[in-house]
Design a protein around this motif. Structure first.
Motif, PDB file in Angstrom:
ATOM      1  N   ALA A  28       0.842  -1.234  -0.120  1.00 31.87           N
ATOM      2  CA  ALA A  28      -0.120   0.087  -0.051  1.00 31.87           C
ATOM      3  C   ALA A  28       0.701   1.207   0.080  1.00 31.87           C
ATOM      4  N   GLN A  29       2.015   1.204  -0.502  1.00 29.17           N
ATOM      5  CA  GLN A  29       2.805   2.394  -0.390  1.00 29.17           C
ATOM      6  C   GLN A  29       3.216   2.740  -1.987  1.00 29.17           C
ATOM      7  N   PRO A  30       3.348   4.244  -2.365  1.00 27.68           N
ATOM      8  CA  PRO A  30       3.318   4.444  -3.472  1.00 27.68           C
ATOM      9  C   PRO A  30       4.646   3.697  -4.394  1.00 27.68           C
ATOM     10  N   VAL A  31       4.389   3.334  -5.525  1.00 32.51           N
ATOM     11  CA  VAL A  31       5.280   2.398  -6.289  1.00 32.51           C
ATOM     12  C   VAL A  31       6.520   2.768  -6.191  1.00 32.51           C
ATOM     13  N   ASP A  32       6.925   4.144  -6.184  1.00 31.41           N
ATOM     14  CA  ASP A  32       8.508   4.560  -5.916  1.00 31.41           C
ATOM     15  C   ASP A  32       9.012   4.307  -4.542  1.00 31.41           C
ATOM     16  N   ALA A  33       8.297   4.222  -3.717  1.00 28.16           N
ATOM     17  CA  ALA A  33       8.680   3.804  -2.275  1.00 28.16           C
ATOM     18  C   ALA A  33       8.055   2.429  -1.778  1.00 28.16           C
ATOM     19  N   CYS A  34       7.922   1.433  -2.651  1.00 28.77           N
ATOM     20  CA  CYS A  34       7.454   0.139  -2.369  1.00 28.77           C
ATOM     21  C   CYS A  34       8.611  -0.472  -1.577  1.00 28.77           C
ATOM     22  N   VAL A  35       8.187  -1.328  -0.411  1.00 28.49           N
ATOM     23  CA  VAL A  35       9.044  -1.802   0.344  1.00 28.49           C
ATOM     24  C   VAL A  35       9.110  -3.354   0.280  1.00 28.49           C
ATOM     25  N   CYS A  36       8.190  -3.765  -0.561  1.00 28.54           N
ATOM     26  CA  CYS A  36       7.914  -5.249  -0.868  1.00 28.54           C
ATOM     27  C   CYS A  36       8.572  -5.792  -2.340  1.00 28.54           C
ATOM     28  N   LYS A  37       9.111  -4.755  -2.982  1.00 29.45           N
ATOM     29  CA  LYS A  37       9.575  -5.171  -4.409  1.00 29.45           C
ATOM     30  C   LYS A  37      10.952  -5.790  -4.186  1.00 29.45           C
TER      31      LYS A  37
END
Length: 123
Positions: A28-37
């Motif tokens: 649920a974070q913005p794609v640029d700040a994604c923590v799960c990628k």
């Protein structure tokens, strides 16, 4: 500023916001700040294989580079540099760099100059 949000039924979370753009459905974070990628390197033996392909492309020749041991963002930058070096277009699809035209020898030389182990693959 008016915030608009949208969500798909079944995902149960925010998908898009006019404030921060697309959101990752997992964290649920913005794609640029994604923590799960994934930030890990792709699996493989670390050898970049350069190959000329024409099948399934309407007779057009494309040079593909597979197995480059880089994460997605540095791989995207490398693809851009290789396209500029060859003076042609191309794409990055599923971790495979595709360069339009027959540039096998030029790409092998450029990858080796940049410190990668590269070899010709296929016929």
């Amino acid at each position: 500023m008016v915030k608009k949000a949208s969500s798909f039924a079944g995902l149960g979370g925010l998908v898009y916001s006019t404030d921060s753009g697309r959101h990752c459905p997992d964290c649920a974070q913005p794609v640029d700040a994604c923590v799960c990628k994934p930030t890990a390197l792709p699996e493989g033996d670390g050898v970049a294989r350069v190959r000329r392909e024409t099948k399934g492309r309407g007779g057009k020749t494309v040079t593909t580079v597979r197995g480059v041991p880089l994460a997605e963002e540095p791989l995207r930058e490398l693809a851009s540099v290789l396209k500029k070096r060859c003076g042609c277009g191309g794409a990055l699809k599923d971790g495979v760099i595709e360069i339009q035209g027959d540039h096998v020898e030029l790409l092998i030389a450029e990858l080796q100059k940049r410190g990668f182990t590269a070899k010709k693959s296929g016929g």
